[in-house]
Design an enzyme around this catalytic site. Structure first.
Site, PDB file in Angstrom:
ATOM      1  CB  VAL A  59      13.489  10.270  -1.866  1.00 53.94           C
ATOM      2  CG1 VAL A  59      13.461   9.008  -0.855  1.00 53.94           C
ATOM      3  CG2 VAL A  59      12.185  10.693  -1.895  1.00 53.94           C
ATOM      4  CB  SER A 122      -3.331   5.743  -1.740  1.00 55.46           C
ATOM      5  OG  SER A 122      -4.495   6.120  -1.526  1.00 55.46           O
ATOM      6  CE1 TYR A 181      -1.127  10.569  -0.293  1.00 54.04           C
ATOM      7  CE2 TYR A 181      -3.226   9.616   0.192  1.00 54.04           C
ATOM      8  CZ  TYR A 181      -2.252   9.444   0.321  1.00 54.04           C
ATOM      9  OH  TYR A 181      -0.833   8.136   0.109  1.00 54.04           O
TER      10      TYR A 181
END
Length: 354
Positions: A59, A122, A181
């Protein structure tokens, strides 16, 4: 017919979204790099169903993106590096894969005049979950200290010296990312929100809680805890449960996550311009890590071993309130914990990464 691009559509969650979207009649295209730390070295074949167009590439490659976005009406952006990471040396790859990658996707959508987006976020964006003191006052604890964890004091402690009481966290909670993350997931949400404001687009971010199900990666160090337990049992080993096994989580089946994405993709057509909305995606039921390990092992498998080990970036308790997505989009999880874990115990996993 609406043309849908699913980035990361050959991955664990992306594949489930593609399967669900096929049943809903979308004209589907998948963009996936087949990165070797997820799919194994030498992956050449497109692991997508017949009738789904496949584009292999990253991407962050604008030429690939321009080809993949040609004629697309809506993007479901799942491509990302997932998991807590091995150590801080993973930080550049997380930031590049997740944040730079998302920036490229959004810039390319702007070039192509595509105004509808669903992006994978998330539950890690919250850090620790929702807590109250023993007297019922809402509070958010600071990050856990290494010295407490070394001493086996895993639960956050309130100002009164008593362990805090965990509850369900909703989307109104402040974001408090506590590892690399998590930082990248917050950045992805902010990028999507900025894109919507700048272009008049419509974006939905889905904050997945602990996703499990058939097709999880078998052995990557970035795999989720359910996959690691399942892989241990496949080797005839007992699952190793960190801390005391009482960490609270919301385990949601991958097919339910695919359903949440389908509801969100459809909803982007109805949102007003310049919109960004975040939703928790959880099962609505709370279970501990130890309960999950025992459910996968079953009565006849090697029983889980509680080790007392910890990972400094882990949070103690985080469980979802999914009331908003139910109220606004009509989505509710359908796969119950007992059934889902029973099936997962013998379900195939994604081939081992060597």
């Amino acid at each position: 017919m609406t043309r849908l691009l699913v980035t990361g559509g050959a991955g664990f969650i992306g594949s489930a979204i593609v399967r669900r979207a096929r049943t809903e009649g979308y004209d589907l295209r998948v963009l996936d790099s087949l990165r070797p730390d997820v799919h194994g070295a030498g992956s050449a074949d497109a692991p997508v169903p017949d009738g789904v167009e496949f584009v292999r590439g990253d991407v962050r490659d604008d030429a690939v993106l321009d080809a993949a976005l040609d004629g697309v009406d809506v993007v479901c952006h799942q491509a990302a590096k997932v998991g807590l990471g091995v150590d801080f040396q993973d930080a550049p790859d997380y930031v590049s894969s997740n944040d730079t990658g998302t920036a490229h996707v959004l810039a390319a959508m702007d070039r192509h005049g595509i105004g509808r987006l669903v992006v994978a976020s998330s539950m890690v964006v919250y850090g620790e979950g929702a807590y109250a003191t023993a007297s019922g006052e809402p509070t958010r604890p600071p990050a856990r200290r290494r010295e407490d964890l070394d001493a086996g004091r895993f639960d956050p402690i309130g100002p009164d010296g008593v362990a805090l009481v965990p509850g369900l966290i909703d989307e109104a909670a402040a974001l408090d990312p506590r590892n690399v993350y998590a930082q990248t997931k917050v950045a992805q949400e902010h990028l999507a929100s900025s894109w919507a404001r700048a272009t008049g687009g419509r974006a939905i971010a889905l904050r997945y809680h602990n996703v499990y199900g058939p097709g999880m990666p078998a052995n990557t160090p970035y795999a989720g805890v359910a996959s690691l337990f399942r892989s241990a049992l496949a080797r005839g080993e007992a699952p190793r449960v960190f801390e005391d096994g009482r960490q609270r989580r919301d385990f949601v089946h991958v097919d339910d996550v695919a359903g949440a994405n389908a509801a969100s993709i459809a909803a982007t057509a109805e949102l007003p311009a310049d919109s960004f909305r975040a939703y928790n995606v959880g099962s609505g039921t709370v279970h501990t890590i130890g309960e999950m390990a025992a459910a996968i092992a079953g009565p006849d498998g090697p029983q889980p071993v509680v080790t007392g080990e910890y990972r400094l970036g882990d949070v103690r308790h985080v469980t979802a309130s999914s009331e908003r997505i139910g109220r606004e989009l009509g989505w509710h999880a359908e796969v119950g914990f007992e059934r889902g874990m029973r099936e997962f115990a013998t379900a195939p996993l994604r081939a081992a990464v060597r």
